[in-house]
Write a protein that holds these residues in place. Structure first.
Motif, PDB file in Angstrom:
ATOM      1  N   ILE A 152     -29.344  72.160  85.458  1.00  0.00           N
ATOM      2  CA  ILE A 152     -30.259  73.229  85.892  1.00  0.00           C
ATOM      3  C   ILE A 152     -29.720  74.601  85.497  1.00  0.00           C
ATOM      4  O   ILE A 152     -30.432  75.420  84.906  1.00  0.00           O
ATOM      5  N   THR A 153     -28.445  74.854  85.790  1.00  0.00           N
ATOM      6  CA  THR A 153     -27.916  76.207  85.621  1.00  0.00           C
ATOM      7  C   THR A 153     -27.759  76.614  84.162  1.00  0.00           C
ATOM      8  O   THR A 153     -27.723  77.812  83.860  1.00  0.00           O
ATOM      9  N   PHE A 154     -27.695  75.656  83.231  1.00  0.00           N
ATOM     10  CA  PHE A 154     -27.540  76.037  81.827  1.00  0.00           C
ATOM     11  C   PHE A 154     -28.771  76.780  81.304  1.00  0.00           C
ATOM     12  O   PHE A 154     -28.711  77.448  80.263  1.00  0.00           O
ATOM     13  N   TRP A 180     -38.497  72.304  87.338  1.00  0.00           N
ATOM     14  CA  TRP A 180     -39.024  73.020  86.181  1.00  0.00           C
ATOM     15  C   TRP A 180     -39.262  74.488  86.506  1.00  0.00           C
ATOM     16  O   TRP A 180     -39.074  75.365  85.639  1.00  0.00           O
ATOM     17  N   LEU A 181     -39.662  74.771  87.756  1.00  0.00           N
ATOM     18  CA  LEU A 181     -39.901  76.158  88.144  1.00  0.00           C
ATOM     19  C   LEU A 181     -38.580  76.926  88.213  1.00  0.00           C
ATOM     20  O   LEU A 181     -38.485  78.065  87.724  1.00  0.00           O
ATOM     21  N   MET A 182     -37.555  76.311  88.812  1.00  0.00           N
ATOM     22  CA  MET A 182     -36.252  76.970  88.872  1.00  0.00           C
ATOM     23  C   MET A 182     -35.710  77.235  87.471  1.00  0.00           C
ATOM     24  O   MET A 182     -35.180  78.318  87.184  1.00  0.00           O
ATOM     25  N   VAL A 228     -34.401  80.857  82.916  1.00  0.00           N
ATOM     26  CA  VAL A 228     -34.517  81.284  81.515  1.00  0.00           C
ATOM     27  C   VAL A 228     -34.933  82.748  81.450  1.00  0.00           C
ATOM     28  O   VAL A 228     -34.347  83.552  80.698  1.00  0.00           O
ATOM     29  N   LEU A 229     -35.939  83.128  82.243  1.00  0.00           N
ATOM     30  CA  LEU A 229     -36.419  84.513  82.251  1.00  0.00           C
ATOM     31  C   LEU A 229     -35.337  85.460  82.762  1.00  0.00           C
ATOM     32  O   LEU A 229     -35.133  86.550  82.212  1.00  0.00           O
ATOM     33  N   THR A 230     -34.642  85.045  83.826  1.00  0.00           N
ATOM     34  CA  THR A 230     -33.568  85.876  84.367  1.00  0.00           C
ATOM     35  C   THR A 230     -32.449  86.045  83.355  1.00  0.00           C
ATOM     36  O   THR A 230     -31.929  87.154  83.163  1.00  0.00           O
ATOM     37  N   GLY A 231     -32.063  84.960  82.706  1.00  0.00           N
ATOM     38  CA  GLY A 231     -31.024  85.038  81.681  1.00  0.00           C
ATOM     39  C   GLY A 231     -31.435  85.916  80.516  1.00  0.00           C
ATOM     40  O   GLY A 231     -30.609  86.650  79.950  1.00  0.00           O
ATOM     41  N   PHE A 232     -32.718  85.891  80.165  1.00  0.00           N
ATOM     42  CA  PHE A 232     -33.224  86.703  79.057  1.00  0.00           C
ATOM     43  C   PHE A 232     -33.096  88.195  79.359  1.00  0.00           C
ATOM     44  O   PHE A 232     -32.514  88.956  78.582  1.00  0.00           O
ATOM     45  N   VAL A 233     -33.617  88.618  80.512  1.00  0.00           N
ATOM     46  CA  VAL A 233     -33.584  90.050  80.822  1.00  0.00           C
ATOM     47  C   VAL A 233     -32.160  90.519  81.123  1.00  0.00           C
ATOM     48  O   VAL A 233     -31.789  91.663  80.815  1.00  0.00           O
ATOM     49  N   GLN A 234     -31.341  89.637  81.710  1.00  0.00           N
ATOM     50  CA  GLN A 234     -29.952  90.015  81.967  1.00  0.00           C
ATOM     51  C   GLN A 234     -29.208  90.229  80.650  1.00  0.00           C
ATOM     52  O   GLN A 234     -28.412  91.169  80.523  1.00  0.00           O
TER      53      GLN A 234
END
Length: 491
Positions: free
Chosen positions: A326-328, A378-380, A385-391
């Protein structure tokens, strides 16, 4: 006459062996061997920092401590980076970057073996500090090596080849670490660094060219001792105060000692020709805003890689492998952002990009405070993915933005100060997030509950959102000289 002319031509013609030695670095660069060899270190370091997050609960159980206590191990690594990064350039000039790079890899591998052999919290923390000593030299010296052996017209391409393997580490780290921990033993997540490090060491020794090194400037050893004492005292102190595994007087004493060392350094650096950290750079408005805003951002997000895997295992009941799968997802988003960041900054500019990136990342932290065992995976993963992108957009933006009003002659100091600030604020972020979790647990006793984790995420999110306010106060064209947004050329 003819014989004399032939002799003169022979004297002027460079020896074939010498010419071959001169051309060798360029041939290596053409085949991209050098950046890929150096990337071994970045891959090993980045994978190691992510692989441990999924294994904290199992490590704590095995060495007989609480999972939240292992925040000391995470902060010890970050403190070692903060202490030794400032002297990495001096070490490279004094002893040779190739030599320092090889020693750093050996130290990192030895630290990894010590982590695998640890049987108590103290030995694990000390082993992580040793790893951090090696890591502090690997990445900065790798970049220095690449800059010195690469023609300027090939530098962007070389940096890309250097960074891509480093970005792969956080993607493969969590699932690999989770798989090893679940189906073998957590000890192997550190022992896999041994073959990787040995291969890298052999490749560096064979293929990496030697070159003339710069004469090192005078080293500020007094500043090194004072800064190291301050950094270690602050982070160790706040970790102990927020986690009473030791008497709280130890933490208060460490905080006081660190503060005294910092005050002495403030007096010292004004009287030193070449201070370890030239704090006069904080007079520059964009540099100051980037450092302060970035610090609040990292205080609010530094505990994410620590708290989220723990929540999945302790509150959701997942094993290490399920957690890693999940976390990857956040690393996947970060990887994708590397290919879009430059275009985003050109279109929206630094100010708007950092406002959206900080607010979007904090929204992801708040989202973690809403997850439950019933939340679809899938929601998490989508939100990760979105959080990692903006970060990642934030990291890319601030890595350049911090130099927006810095003169070329001060760029080295600005880079060192910013890197130290990153490591310290991340360490404080882990300490604060772990402290909040422990505080909420103590309020009711027993094991940490899902509500404890949720409240902890809300606390760090409240700290992190301050960064959005700071960046919103910047001029709209701030950093236009770097991004080209709006056609501006000024600061």
């Amino acid at each position: 006459m003819a014989a004399a002319a032939r002799c003169r031509r022979r004297r002027l013609r460079p020896p074939r062996k010498a010419a071959a030695r001169q051309a060798r670095p360029h041939r290596l660069m053409n085949t991209r061997i050098v950046p890929l060899i150096l990337a071994v270190a970045l891959f090993m370091e980045n994978m190691d920092s992510t692989v441990i997050a999924t294994s904290l609960a199992e490590i704590a159980r095995d060495i007989g401590t609480e999972p939240v206590a292992l925040k000391l191990a995470l902060t010890a690594y970050l403190v070692a980076l903060a202490i030794f990064i400032p002297i990495s350039s001096w070490m490279a000039d004094r002893f040779g970057a190739k030599n320092v790079f090889r020693v750093a890899m050996v130290v990192f591998v030895i630290g990894s073996v010590c982590c695998a052999l640890s049987n108590s919290l103290l030995t694990f923390v000390l082993s992580r500090f040793l790893q951090g000593m090696g890591g502090a030299m690997m990445t900065p010296v790798a970049r220095l090596v690449l800059v010195r052996v690469t023609p300027r017209n090939q530098l962007v391409d070389a940096m890309a080849w250097l960074s891509i393997p480093g970005l792969v580490g956080p993607i493969v780290g969590p699932p690999i670490g989770g798989f090893i921990t679940t189906y073998a033993s957590w000890h192997w997540i550190f022992l896999i660094n041994v073959p990787i490090g040995l291969l890298g060491l052999i490749a560096v020794s064979i293929f990496l060219p030697d070159w003339h090194r710069n004469a090192p400037r005078r080293m500020d050893f007094a500043g090194f001792v004072l800064c190291g004492t301050a950094f270690a005292g602050w982070v160790f102190g706040i970790s102990v105060v927020t986690l009473p595994a030791l008497p709280i007087s130890f933490g208060i004493g460490a905080l006081l000692g660190g503060t005294i060392a910092a005050l002495i350094y403030l007096w010292h650096f004004r009287r030193t020709e070449y201070p370890l950290l030239d704090l006069r750079l904080f007079r520059l408005p964009i540099f100051r805003a980037t450092m302060i805003g970035g610090t609040f951002f990292r205080l609010g997000t530094g505990a994410m890689p620590f708290l989220f895997p723990l929540m999945l295992q302790l509150a959701f009941g997942l094993n290490a492998f399920q957690t890693g799968t999940i976390t990857f997802a956040s690393a996947v988003g970060a990887f994708a952002a590397k290919f879009a960041a430059e275009k985003v900054l050109q279109i929206v500019g630094f100010r708007n990009a950092m406002i959206v990136a900080t607010a979007g990342t904090i929204a992801g932290v708040i989202g973690m405070g809403l997850y439950s065992p019933q939340t679809p995976v899938w929601l998490m993963m989508t939100l990760l993915v979105l959080t990692g992108f903006v970060q990642s957009i934030f990291w890319t933006a601030t890595n350049a933005f911090v130099f927006a009003d810095v003169d070329d002659k001060d760029a080295g100091q600005a880079n060192v100060i910013s890197q130290v600030g990153v490591q310290l604020s991340l360490a404080f972020g882990v300490a604060l997030g772990g402290g909040a979790l422990e505080l909420f647990r103590l309020s009711h006793g027993g094991e940490s509950t899902l509500l404890d984790f949720h409240l902890s995420f809300y606390v760090i999110a409240a700290i992190g959102i301050i960064s959005t306010v700071i960046f919103a106060r910047l001029p709209k064209n701030a950093g236009a000289n770097l991004s080209g947004h709006g056609g501006g050329g000024g600061h």
